[in-house]
Scaffold this active site. Structure first.
Site, PDB file in Angstrom:
ATOM      1  N   THR A  34      30.834  31.924  47.347  1.00  0.00           N
ATOM      2  CA  THR A  34      30.802  32.147  48.784  1.00  0.00           C
ATOM      3  C   THR A  34      29.361  32.038  49.278  1.00  0.00           C
ATOM      4  O   THR A  34      28.464  31.716  48.499  1.00  0.00           O
ATOM      5  CB  THR A  34      31.437  33.508  49.145  1.00  0.00           C
ATOM      6  OG1 THR A  34      31.667  33.571  50.552  1.00  0.00           O
ATOM      7  CG2 THR A  34      30.583  34.681  48.682  1.00  0.00           C
TER       8      THR A  34
ATOM      9  N   GLN B 238      35.303  39.295  48.962  1.00  0.00           N
ATOM     10  CA  GLN B 238      35.230  38.468  47.751  1.00  0.00           C
ATOM     11  C   GLN B 238      34.876  39.320  46.515  1.00  0.00           C
ATOM     12  O   GLN B 238      35.136  40.510  46.494  1.00  0.00           O
ATOM     13  CB  GLN B 238      34.234  37.320  47.939  1.00  0.00           C
ATOM     14  CG  GLN B 238      34.669  36.267  48.929  1.00  0.00           C
ATOM     15  CD  GLN B 238      34.110  36.491  50.312  1.00  0.00           C
ATOM     16  OE1 GLN B 238      33.094  37.117  50.520  1.00  0.00           O
ATOM     17  NE2 GLN B 238      34.797  35.957  51.301  1.00  0.00           N
TER      18      GLN B 238
ATOM     19  N   THR C 198      37.388  27.969  52.651  1.00  0.00           N
ATOM     20  CA  THR C 198      38.556  28.288  53.478  1.00  0.00           C
ATOM     21  C   THR C 198      38.568  27.514  54.785  1.00  0.00           C
ATOM     22  O   THR C 198      39.552  27.548  55.512  1.00  0.00           O
ATOM     23  CB  THR C 198      38.583  29.798  53.813  1.00  0.00           C
ATOM     24  OG1 THR C 198      37.404  30.129  54.554  1.00  0.00           O
ATOM     25  CG2 THR C 198      38.639  30.637  52.542  1.00  0.00           C
TER      26      THR C 198
ATOM     27  N   ASP D  12      51.276  46.960  36.779  1.00  0.00           N
ATOM     28  CA  ASP D  12      52.730  46.794  36.750  1.00  0.00           C
ATOM     29  C   ASP D  12      53.163  45.342  36.627  1.00  0.00           C
ATOM     30  O   ASP D  12      54.277  45.054  36.163  1.00  0.00           O
ATOM     31  CB  ASP D  12      53.353  47.390  38.012  1.00  0.00           C
ATOM     32  CG  ASP D  12      52.782  46.768  39.286  1.00  0.00           C
ATOM     33  OD1 ASP D  12      51.560  46.872  39.489  1.00  0.00           O
ATOM     34  OD2 ASP D  12      53.548  46.171  40.058  1.00  0.00           O
TER      35      ASP D  12
ATOM     36  N   LYS E 246      40.919  45.210  46.491  1.00  0.00           N
ATOM     37  CA  LYS E 246      39.919  46.127  47.058  1.00  0.00           C
ATOM     38  C   LYS E 246      40.436  46.815  48.314  1.00  0.00           C
ATOM     39  O   LYS E 246      40.040  47.935  48.609  1.00  0.00           O
ATOM     40  CB  LYS E 246      38.637  45.357  47.393  1.00  0.00           C
ATOM     41  CG  LYS E 246      37.911  44.779  46.194  1.00  0.00           C
ATOM     42  CD  LYS E 246      36.585  44.147  46.587  1.00  0.00           C
ATOM     43  CE  LYS E 246      36.746  42.963  47.527  1.00  0.00           C
ATOM     44  NZ  LYS E 246      37.555  41.853  46.960  1.00  0.00           N
TER      45      LYS E 246
ATOM     46  N   ALA F  96      37.925  36.160  54.059  1.00  0.00           N
ATOM     47  CA  ALA F  96      38.501  37.070  53.074  1.00  0.00           C
ATOM     48  C   ALA F  96      39.488  37.979  53.780  1.00  0.00           C
ATOM     49  O   ALA F  96      39.497  38.069  55.004  1.00  0.00           O
ATOM     50  CB  ALA F  96      37.401  37.896  52.407  1.00  0.00           C
ATOM     51  N   GLY F  97      40.301  38.655  53.000  1.00  0.00           N
ATOM     52  CA  GLY F  97      41.271  39.552  53.616  1.00  0.00           C
ATOM     53  C   GLY F  97      41.643  40.695  52.705  1.00  0.00           C
ATOM     54  O   GLY F  97      41.576  40.578  51.475  1.00  0.00           O
ATOM     55  N   HIS F  98      41.975  41.825  53.305  1.00  0.00           N
ATOM     56  CA  HIS F  98      42.467  42.985  52.574  1.00  0.00           C
ATOM     57  C   HIS F  98      43.882  43.279  53.047  1.00  0.00           C
ATOM     58  O   HIS F  98      44.152  43.288  54.248  1.00  0.00           O
ATOM     59  CB  HIS F  98      41.596  44.213  52.839  1.00  0.00           C
ATOM     60  CG  HIS F  98      40.246  44.140  52.198  1.00  0.00           C
ATOM     61  ND1 HIS F  98      39.205  44.966  52.550  1.00  0.00           N
ATOM     62  CD2 HIS F  98      39.768  43.347  51.213  1.00  0.00           C
ATOM     63  CE1 HIS F  98      38.135  44.683  51.808  1.00  0.00           C
ATOM     64  NE2 HIS F  98      38.464  43.706  51.002  1.00  0.00           N
TER      65      HIS F  98
ATOM     66  N   ASP G   7      40.032  39.096  45.540  1.00  0.00           N
ATOM     67  CA  ASP G   7      41.492  39.290  45.535  1.00  0.00           C
ATOM     68  C   ASP G   7      41.927  40.329  44.499  1.00  0.00           C
ATOM     69  O   ASP G   7      43.065  40.302  44.022  1.00  0.00           O
ATOM     70  CB  ASP G   7      42.238  37.970  45.271  1.00  0.00           C
ATOM     71  CG  ASP G   7      41.826  36.862  46.210  1.00  0.00           C
ATOM     72  OD1 ASP G   7      41.813  37.113  47.422  1.00  0.00           O
ATOM     73  OD2 ASP G   7      41.504  35.756  45.737  1.00  0.00           O
TER      74      ASP G   7
END
Length: 437
Positions: A238, A223, A128, A332, A16, A39-41, A13
């Site tokens: 994982t 991951q 998950t 930020d 990437k 996983a996710g982008h 997370d």
């Protein structure tokens, strides 16, 4: 020509997806080398947000070839839903290729994953529930279904009937669940096979051809380092190898083909699921970081645990992956803080420890030793160069670079493509970084 691996330097997370999307501008081929749809982008382009789970981020560039390599596990239903979603957004998937040797996540994998996690109760890992672990388990047990099996109707039917017969015994006897209908699953996956067939290739050969043609190749994983099956915070990990070495295995290339390894790390640290997290914040500052950073998982929507930057795991990620440089994201998010803490070492059983402990129980006892730096109390989101950053922000980044012993090549200041400072070209530039004392 450059062959570059992008890895997560924390617990995943780290952003990437955005960094891979950024680097894909210079890539001819983007290869996803491990993991599954657990996983996710997230990539933001203008006013559009793309959430990718299996398809490499390079798909947003029409001339870039995207390969899902052998080290991944593929849920055809999820993959095809992603393909359809991209097409409705005007994104072509003609340049998407799938390794014929990648393993397939089946319905029984998902059911077993969820049932096993529920049975663990207080000992749960934090999976998950997407069936990824059981798919990799079948792969290791050499009873898995591969994409190449999916392409052969008779072979698929034979293997699935046997597999479902075995899994139904476990589902009924161990978990007291209803058996699965083998014929219904066979019919469902025949339909998936027809749609996937045009994309199926010998991925290792295709990647080798690109290497011989001296094309730019970007290898992306899912991951992060601390979730690696062998080198992470086991057992809270994982089921595959997100570290840089996993790219060679998952993609089917030799280590001498790799030119550079880029690590992605947040300016702070997050973790999803169970397991020790020494710098975790349970106060208002942790909540503020989570809210400002929109810290919710792309795949599950689960709230991420937030904490200060951990230099111990940062140095560990550098060592395990052989990092050449870092991309620091979400700087930020820290804009409003009066002061910022950074973990430089741990106190463990009365001793000062600078290296990551392999034992998860010892890691769980680690007490962070902090150095406090001043905040900058002004927005960085519109900064376009290093020189425009507040002095305290530049000093913070230099501190992270010195702490990890790694130059910083990219600074991300928001979700969109334009909110990025390129300190140096991490693919074609020299192996040095301006943000390092």
């Amino acid at each position: 020509m450059a062959n570059v691996i992008v890895i997560g330097a924390q617990w995943g997370d780290e952003g990437k997806g955005k960094i891979t999307d950024l680097l894909s501008r210079s890539a001819d081929v983007v290869v996803r080398y491990q993991g599954g749809n657990n996983a996710g982008h997230t990539v933001v382009v203008g006013d559009r947000t793309f959430k990718l789970h299996l398809i490499p981020s390079g798909i947003l560039y029409p001339k870039t070839e995207c390969i899902i390599a052998s080290g991944t596990v593929i849920d055809p239903q999820v993959l095809l839903e992603e393909v359809d979603r991209l097409r409705t957004l005007g994104i072509s998937t003609d340049n998407l290729f799938i390794a014929e040797t990648a393993h397939v996540t089946m319905p029984y994998h998902r059911v077993l994953d969820q049932a096993s996690e529920e049975q663990r109760a207080e000992h749960k890992i934090g999976t998950t529930g997407r069936g990824i672990g059981p798919t990799y388990a079948d792969k290791s047990e050499r009873v898995g279904i591969r994409i190449i099996d999916l392409m052969d109707e008779k072979r698929l039917a034979k293997k699935l009937r046997w597999a479902i017969e075995q899994k139904n015994i476990v589902l009924q006897k161990l978990y007291n669940l209803e058996p699965l209908d083998a014929e219904a699953i066979i019919e469902e996956y025949r339909g998936y096979a027809d749609r996937l067939r045009p994309h199926v290739v010998d991925a290792s050969l295709k990647i080798d051809d690109a290497i011989r043609e001296r094309r730019n190749i970007l290898f992306e994983g899912a991951q992060g380092t601390l979730l690696d099956l062998d080198h992470g915070t086991y057992p809270y990990v994982t089921s595959s190898n997100p570290v840089a070495g996993g790219a060679c295995i998952g993609a089917g290339v030799g280590p001498t083909c790799i030119d550079r390894v880029i690590g992605v790390a947040k300016a702070y640290t997050t973790r999803v699921g169970e397991g020790p997290f020494p710098t975790e914040l349970h106060d208002e500052i942790g909540a503020q970081i989570g809210d400002r950073g929109a810290e919710f998982g792309t795949t599950t929507g689960r709230k991420r645990r937030c904490g200060w930057f951990d230099g111990v795991i940062g140095r560990y990620a550098v060592r395990i992956n052989g990092l050449d440089c870092l991309a620091v994201t979400k700087l930020d998010v820290l804009d409003d803080l009066d002061e910022i803490k950074v973990c430089t070492a741990y106190e463990l059983d009365g001793k000062v420890v600078r290296d990551f402990p392999s034992d998860a129980r010892a890691f769980g006892r680690a007490i962070p030793i902090y150095e406090t730096l001043p905040g900058w109390k002004q927005s960085t989101s519109e900064c376009k160069t290093v020189e425009e950053l507040p002095q305290a922000a530049k000093e913070y980044l230099k501190f992270l670079a010195d702490l990890t012993g790694t130059p910083i090549a990219i600074i991300s200041l928001g979700a969109s493509r334009g909110q990025t400072i390129i300190v140096e070209d991490p693919i074609h530039g020299p192996k040095r970084g301006l943000l390092r004392a």
